[in-house]
Design an enzyme around this catalytic site. Structure first.
Site, short mmCIF file in Angstrom:
data_model
loop_
_atom_site.label_atom_id
_atom_site.label_comp_id
_atom_site.label_asym_id
_atom_site.label_seq_id
_atom_site.Cartn_x
_atom_site.Cartn_y
_atom_site.Cartn_z
CE1 TYR A 11 -2.71 14.52 3.19
CE2 TYR A 11 -1.84 12.53 2.17
CZ TYR A 11 -1.65 13.82 2.65
OH TYR A 11 -0.40 14.38 2.62
NE ARG A 72 -11.97 -1.29 0.39
CZ ARG A 72 -12.39 -1.54 1.62
NH1 ARG A 72 -11.52 -1.70 2.61
NH2 ARG A 72 -13.66 -1.64 1.88
CB THR A 113 -0.17 4.21 -7.43
OG1 THR A 113 0.91 3.89 -6.54
CG2 THR A 113 -0.65 2.92 -8.06
CE1 TYR A 137 -3.69 1.49 -4.42
CE2 TYR A 137 -1.29 1.51 -4.48
CZ TYR A 137 -2.49 2.19 -4.50
OH TYR A 137 -2.51 3.54 -4.62
CG ASP A 283 8.51 -1.59 1.33
OD1 ASP A 283 7.49 -1.18 0.74
OD2 ASP A 283 8.68 -1.48 2.56
N1 UFG Z 1 8.40 2.50 6.49
C1 UFG Z 1 9.04 2.20 7.68
N2 UFG Z 1 8.30 2.20 8.81
C2 UFG Z 1 6.97 2.51 8.84
C3 UFG Z 1 6.34 2.82 7.63
C4 UFG Z 1 7.08 2.81 6.47
O1 UFG Z 1 10.24 1.91 7.70
O2 UFG Z 1 6.36 2.49 9.92
C5 UFG Z 1 9.19 2.54 5.27
C6 UFG Z 1 8.68 1.61 4.19
O3 UFG Z 1 9.21 0.35 4.33
C7 UFG Z 1 9.14 2.35 2.93
C8 UFG Z 1 9.09 3.82 3.32
O4 UFG Z 1 9.10 3.84 4.74
O5 UFG Z 1 10.45 2.00 2.65
C9 UFG Z 1 7.86 4.53 2.83
O6 UFG Z 1 6.72 3.75 3.19
P1 UFG Z 1 5.22 4.27 3.02
O7 UFG Z 1 4.33 3.17 3.49
O8 UFG Z 1 5.09 5.62 3.63
O9 UFG Z 1 5.09 4.46 1.46
P2 UFG Z 1 5.32 3.41 0.28
O10 UFG Z 1 6.55 3.89 -0.42
O11 UFG Z 1 5.28 2.01 0.70
O12 UFG Z 1 3.97 3.62 -0.49
C10 UFG Z 1 3.77 4.54 -1.49
C11 UFG Z 1 2.29 4.85 -1.61
C12 UFG Z 1 1.53 3.61 -2.00
C13 UFG Z 1 2.14 3.03 -3.22
C14 UFG Z 1 3.60 2.78 -3.04
C15 UFG Z 1 4.26 2.27 -4.28
O13 UFG Z 1 1.82 5.35 -0.39
O14 UFG Z 1 0.20 3.94 -2.24
O15 UFG Z 1 4.24 3.98 -2.68
O16 UFG Z 1 5.29 1.39 -3.93
F1 UFG Z 1 1.56 1.86 -3.54
#
Ligand code: UFG
Length: 320
Positions: A11, A72, A113, A137, A283
């Site tokens: 992506y 990854r 990240t 990660y 999270d």
């Molecule tokens: N979430 C939901 N439902 C879903 C998917 C996500 O409620 O189906 C929430 C997650 O709990 C989080 C928020 O939406 O609170 C964002 O989640 P993402 O998975 O989209 O993104 P993250 O913040 O977890 O992840 C990002 C990057 C990762 C990195 C991380 C650092 O994509 O690569 O931030 O914490 F590791």
């Protein structure tokens, strides 16, 4: 410049490769297609299917730099299979760095990240804040950042680490090709919400509604992939021998999970049912970047600060 883009079928890597080609650079993409797609490699790039551990077979003195995306990147998987993350993200990158050293390739821009910070003490997060990753990660990416500092100091490498917050949206190149998100295993919020609007899922799970945030759901800093890609071109130009710079990349504004879902409803016109689910392990409640350092030093600033625009681009790019 003549450049190697590892992970250029993914992506973010493919969007950056497309911008590099548009800017007149010569690009070779190295990708093992474990998560990427061959048809995402931009036209005009040479494509080598293979692992970053084979970089020594590709790199020669004619290369001016590497943009390193291959990794990854699933937090949950990293907790289940830490060895995979250390081997690919740290081991693979060390092989790449040795290949660069062998071939005398002078500069690297690395995909780091926000996960290197772990649970933040302050908001917005500064590059000088403590790095205490809460999963393998983030730890493996932080280890690469540390290795880059050592390689810059010892071997004169010019390196920049870009610490991404939540990348979203899609990049439309000058030729009309669209570079969007299409992961086989999708964990990210916006594509999962849009999958409901497309009729591919019944509902979206909201992971936790009891966080210490205004509406109880997690707050994140969403950055448009086109802005993110542009930062890589600036970072590449700024690489200086012997220096390793680290920059956060975010828009500086946080949106809650509920706010993201509301914007997705407006953009798609679909009711998008939600189901409240347990918190997802690891999270943090709020992750918002300060991108002041990159603004001050490289003149970069997010242009797409409107979440509606980011979601509109992601929605238009979804394969139907
Ligand atoms: N979430 C939901 N439902 C879903 C998917 C996500 O409620 O189906 C929430 C997650 O709990 C989080 C928020 O939406 O609170 C964002 O989640 P993402 O998975 O989209 O993104 P993250 O913040 O977890 O992840 C990002 C990057 C990762 C990195 C991380 C650092 O994509 O690569 O931030 O914490 F590791």
């Amino acid at each position: 410049m003549r450049l190697l883009v590892t992970g250029g079928a993914g992506y973010i890597g493919s969007a950056v490769a497309a911008q590099l080609i548009e800017a007149g650079h010569e690009v070779t993409v190295l990708d093992d297609l474990s998560t990427g797609h061959a048809d995402a490699v931009p036209p005009g790039a040479s494509f080598v299917e293979g692992s970053i551990t084979q970089a020594a077979d590709i790199l020669d003195r004619g290369f001016d730099g590497v943009l390193h995306f291959a990794a990854r990147s699933l937090v949950g998987e990293s907790v289940e299979k830490p060895g995979l993350y250390w081997e690919n993200n740290l081991g693979g990158t060390l092989a790449l760095l040795e290949a660069m050293r062998g071939a005398g390739v002078p500069r690297i821009v690395f995909s780091s990240t926000a996960a290197t910070y772990g649970e933040p003490e302050n908001t917005p997060i500064l590059e000088t804040d403590p790095t205490r990753p809460t999963n393998p990660y983030g730890a493996s990416k932080l280890a690469v950042d540390t290795a880059l500092t050592a390689f810059a100091g010892l071997h004169g490498l010019g390196a920049v680490s870009l610490r991404y917050f939540n990348v979203a949206g899609a990049y439309t190149a000058a030729d009309g090709r669209v570079y969007g998100e299409r992961h086989t295993v999708e964990t990210h919020l916006i594509p999962n919400v849009l999958a409901v609007a497309l009729g591919r899922r019944e509902s979206v799970s909201v992971f936790g509604t009891d966080y210490p945030t205004p509406d109880g759901t997690c707050v994140r800093d969403y950055i448009h992939v086109a802005d993110l890609a542009r930062a890589h071109l600036l970072a590449l130009e700024s690489c200086a021998p012997g220096a390793h710079k680290i920059y956060n990349l975010g828009s500086g504004t946080g949106f809650s999970v509920q706010e993201v879902i509301s914007v997705c409803r407006e953009v798609t016109g679909h009711p998008i049912p939600t189901v409240v689910a347990e918190r997802r392990a690891g999270d943090p409640a709020v992750l918002v970047a300060s991108s002041e350092r990159i603004q001050r030093e490289l003149g970069w600033k997010a242009e797409h600060v409107d979440l509606r625009g980011i979601v509109t681009d992601a929605w238009a790019a979804l394969p139907r």
